[in-house]
Each structure stands twice: as structure tokens, then as C-alpha cells.
Scaffold this active site. Sequence first.
Site, PDB file in Angstrom:
ATOM      1  N   GLU A 161      38.218  -9.901  53.046  1.00  0.00           N
ATOM      2  CA  GLU A 161      38.785  -9.535  54.289  1.00  0.00           C
ATOM      3  C   GLU A 161      38.752 -10.592  55.339  1.00  0.00           C
ATOM      4  OE1 GLU A 161      39.372  -4.783  54.007  1.00  0.00           O
ATOM      5  OE2 GLU A 161      37.893  -5.599  55.091  1.00  0.00           O
ATOM      6  N   GLU A 248      41.904  -3.351  47.603  1.00  0.00           N
ATOM      7  CA  GLU A 248      40.926  -2.158  48.256  1.00  0.00           C
ATOM      8  C   GLU A 248      41.903  -1.142  48.999  1.00  0.00           C
ATOM      9  OE1 GLU A 248      37.523  -3.486  50.439  1.00  0.00           O
ATOM     10  OE2 GLU A 248      37.795  -2.085  51.771  1.00  0.00           O
TER      11      GLU A 248
END
Length: 322
Positions: A161, A248
Site C-alpha cells: 500500500e 486486500e
Amino acid sequence: MKIRKVKTQFVFFRICLAIAMWGVLGGMTAYASVDRLSVNGTFLVNERQEKVVLKGVSLGWHNWWPRFYNASAVKNLKEQWGCTLLRAAMGVEPEGAYLSDPEKALTCVTTVVDAAIKNDMYVIVDWHSHGIHTQEARQFFSKMVHRYKGVPNVIYEVFNEPVEDSWEAVKAYAEEIISEIRSVDKDALILVGTPHWDQDLHLAADNPITGVRNVMYTLHFYAATHQKELRERADYALKKGLPVFVSECAGMEASGDGRLDKKEWNEWLQWMKRHHISWAAWSVSDKNETCSMFYPSAPDAGWTDSDVKEWGQMVKKALSEK
């Protein structure tokens, strides 16, 4: 005596060959019987060019929840939960993660990956970072791709991320890591993160990585926070031909805590089904927060329903649906 000598030499040769292969394969004795996956347009496809949707779970950060990084847990997630996909979220920056304890990180990741291969599952090797660490990432993925060269189960997620890095910086970093992987494995599936916690897919859609194939871009969502606006942004990316993989996702707020929004979670499930998008739910962990699927009293594997929190039960249900 001559016959016995020949047989002895043959047995010795077989033992030496087995030891050599053990070294080459990093401890694996055979490849699993799953298809090599590739990207066709925005879709993930198998060797017959049929659309494939992988569904599974992400383990929590290895540095905080190493107890779930075991072969029995992997087997249970396949047989009891119906996972076709696992994600080994190897923490990078926190204390005790890869940068400070690489040996522990490698042990956790390879234990899960080897077990996933043994159980005919696909598995994401996730560089679970929030910032760019190019040299360390190159070294890590070089080790992984040499160990798993040609193994079709293994998917490489080169940046979990990005938070503050621009798409230009993330793209340049990803191109370096992709080059490292491609120097060893020409066909492995690779996932690339996008800025702002994997939500700015439109930036990648307007300026994608070129000259390489079998690359997808990751979208992360937490349904109580990320809703119609993010789906519309993802729709824009898909319309521009960007292949999307949800590595995710979860049903609560972006903090990983707070309320479960079942309505929006189901909206996302339908959206992913409609677009044939693979996903991994967060997370196999036991923290006192909504997104951790297990209670702290749960064993390392062999769970019963009483070990699984509400969010985990929702994920199990979603995994069972066609």
C-alpha cells in the site's frame, strides 16, 4: 559383487540427485498441479484462456501474527474455508519485520508458500510495505523468484500500500522490481500497488506500466468507508483496460475496526463477481479489532466456529458462494 557395487552406486546417485533437487527447489520435491495464470485484457485466465476468479484470505502481518504462518493453518483454510488463494503479508518496516529480522520473515513466508503449493492453492508473496525500499525489495524478490522459478502457484505483490508516494515514484519502483523478477521468471503473475492505500487506480489507468505482461494493479477497500465512489473509480480503470486484483478487502471501517457494513460488503462482492475480480479478505489474526478473524483464544490451526469472530464467519460465507 559387481552387481551389488553397481546397485550401490545407483542408489548413491539417486540420493545425490534428490539432495541437488532439494537445493534447487528450496525444499520442495514437486510442483503443484495448478494452471499457470496469465492476464488477458482485464481478466485473469487459465491455460485454456478461461476466466479465473481466486478467492481467499490474507494472513496478518507476519511480525505480529507468526503463529498463523504454519502448514496446518494453510491446509485448514483450503479444506475448511474453501480458499483457493492465500496472501502471506510479510511486514517490512515495523520492529521485528523484514528490515530488522529478514531471517524470521523468510521462514514465515516460505512456510506458507510451500504449504500452499502442497495444497494446490495460489499464494501471494506480499511485500507488505507502506513506503519504497527499492534495494531491499530487489534482494527479497530475487531470493523468492529463484526459489519458486516456474512454480505457477506463486504470485508476487511488489508493494502492498503506497501511502505518500506519487504514482510516478511507485511506477518507477515497480518497473525495477518487475525487471528483477522477469530476469528469472518470464511468466510469473505480478501485482502492483497504487497510491493512497491502493485506491488511486485512475492514476495507473492513465499512465500504466508498458512493455511487460502478466501485471495487474491492486485495489484495497474497507466497505464501511470505501463505497460507491471507489467502485466508480475502479470502473473507470477497468474501462481503460487496467487489470485489477483486490489483494486486500474487508467489511468494516478503513481503520480495520468499527462497525461491519454488511450491505456495502455485499455490494462489493457483487461488483467483484460481475467483473471477475479475484480477492483476498483481511485478515488471519487475533487482535482485538473487527478485521481480525479469530479470537485470541483460538488455536494456531484446527479452528471451530467458536474460534471465529463475526467477520471471519462473513468471509467463510462469501468463500462458499458461487
